[in-house]
Design a protein around this motif. Sequence first.
Motif, PDB file in Angstrom:
ATOM      1  N   UNK A 227      49.867  50.955  61.780  1.00 34.22           N
ATOM      2  CA  UNK A 227      49.636  51.585  60.611  1.00 34.22           C
ATOM      3  C   UNK A 227      49.391  50.710  59.513  1.00 34.22           C
ATOM      4  N   UNK A 228      48.421  50.844  58.632  1.00 35.61           N
ATOM      5  CA  UNK A 228      48.293  49.862  57.306  1.00 35.61           C
ATOM      6  C   UNK A 228      48.165  50.878  56.199  1.00 35.61           C
ATOM      7  N   UNK A 229      49.136  50.953  55.181  1.00 33.07           N
ATOM      8  CA  UNK A 229      48.960  51.654  53.979  1.00 33.07           C
ATOM      9  C   UNK A 229      48.920  50.768  52.836  1.00 33.07           C
ATOM     10  N   UNK A 230      47.637  51.040  52.351  1.00 32.66           N
ATOM     11  CA  UNK A 230      47.218  50.298  51.159  1.00 32.66           C
ATOM     12  C   UNK A 230      47.307  50.888  50.021  1.00 32.66           C
ATOM     13  N   UNK A 231      47.745  50.631  48.549  1.00 32.03           N
ATOM     14  CA  UNK A 231      47.706  51.118  47.338  1.00 32.03           C
ATOM     15  C   UNK A 231      47.124  50.216  46.548  1.00 32.03           C
TER      16      UNK A 231
ATOM     17  N   UNK B  98      39.673  47.648  42.406  1.00 34.87           N
ATOM     18  CA  UNK B  98      40.440  46.661  43.159  1.00 34.87           C
ATOM     19  C   UNK B  98      40.194  46.369  44.520  1.00 34.87           C
ATOM     20  N   UNK B  99      40.247  45.389  45.146  1.00 32.42           N
ATOM     21  CA  UNK B  99      39.857  44.980  46.442  1.00 32.42           C
ATOM     22  C   UNK B  99      41.408  44.178  47.121  1.00 32.42           C
ATOM     23  N   UNK B 100      41.819  44.833  48.165  1.00 32.45           N
ATOM     24  CA  UNK B 100      43.089  44.214  48.910  1.00 32.45           C
ATOM     25  C   UNK B 100      42.700  43.729  49.912  1.00 32.45           C
ATOM     26  N   UNK B 101      43.279  42.873  50.548  1.00 35.03           N
ATOM     27  CA  UNK B 101      43.007  42.030  51.705  1.00 35.03           C
ATOM     28  C   UNK B 101      44.250  41.814  52.652  1.00 35.03           C
ATOM     29  N   UNK B 102      43.903  41.753  53.871  1.00 30.99           N
ATOM     30  CA  UNK B 102      45.026  41.601  54.973  1.00 30.99           C
ATOM     31  C   UNK B 102      44.496  41.187  56.193  1.00 30.99           C
ATOM     32  N   UNK B 103      45.407  41.235  57.269  1.00 29.86           N
ATOM     33  CA  UNK B 103      45.127  40.502  58.568  1.00 29.86           C
ATOM     34  C   UNK B 103      45.566  41.372  59.616  1.00 29.86           C
ATOM     35  N   UNK B 104      45.049  41.464  60.723  1.00 32.25           N
ATOM     36  CA  UNK B 104      45.765  42.323  61.863  1.00 32.25           C
ATOM     37  C   UNK B 104      45.627  41.265  63.097  1.00 32.25           C
ATOM     38  N   UNK B 105      46.989  41.025  63.678  1.00 30.39           N
ATOM     39  CA  UNK B 105      46.827  40.006  64.856  1.00 30.39           C
ATOM     40  C   UNK B 105      46.815  40.730  66.129  1.00 30.39           C
TER      41      UNK B 105
END
Length: 273
Positions: free
Chosen positions: A13-17, A22-29
């Motif tokens: 689960x990924x919760x982004x606020x 705005x642009x939000x960044x992340x990564x999944x392994x």
Amino acid sequence: VQADKLPFMNQSKIRVVASPGERAFGEITLDNPTAEAKIMHLYLEDWYYLAGGTGAKEFLPANSIPTSACPWITFSPADLIVPAFGKQKINYSVNVPTGATGARFGTLFFETSISNKDTLLDSGRSVGLNVDVRVATLFYVEVRGTIQRTAKISNLNIQPSKDAKESLDITLDFENTGNTDITTSGNFSLMDNEGLISARGAFNSVYTFPGGRGVLLGIWKSKIPAGDYDLVITVDLGKALTEAGIGRGPVITKEASVTIGENNQIVQIGQLQ
């Protein structure tokens, strides 16, 4: 059955606020625990909670429903090979449009094929069988400054349990009146005229999207002495925020008077305040 042969993600689960524009960044392994390299195909779909609030989900093609976050989500790569006993990182971004409000939801599926060479048919023949299986990461995207996490709690009912002797079932109708998902946790306390707690317990969790409904159920499994009591109900609307480690949600507190007769018979229930 072949779950031990599947790669798994470090985030289910990924919760982004994020604010509008705005642009939000992340990564999944993605981790492959097997001795065989896995070819993975990635794609987005929509999802929502089914009616009833149990947490059961339905998945649909991307951009099928108004609450779809799929147009906001990009990721790479779309196809990859996870080496034996190896890892692979997937980069994602969430671009919240200017003027956006409320919450959107999506899921990123990771699909691969599993080969089973020893499938036995009814005829007795053994044949090879390839099965496409998939695992998912759920996205919850909230637009900062526009979220309304509100709910209506009504229709208090208390009655002897049909499943257990000397038990009471406490039920309430729950309705998500806000514009984002709500996962609840809650509890109840039954206090006598001296303020002492005669019974306390927890409610089940309810999972809803905006407009969704469910039933809160609490069970007290012991006999309660006859008398007049105050029932205090507390429902936390921010369980999902707490689990994600990004804050706390509003809490609703309700009270009602309850008169209990012999053998846990409910004589009277006052209005829920």
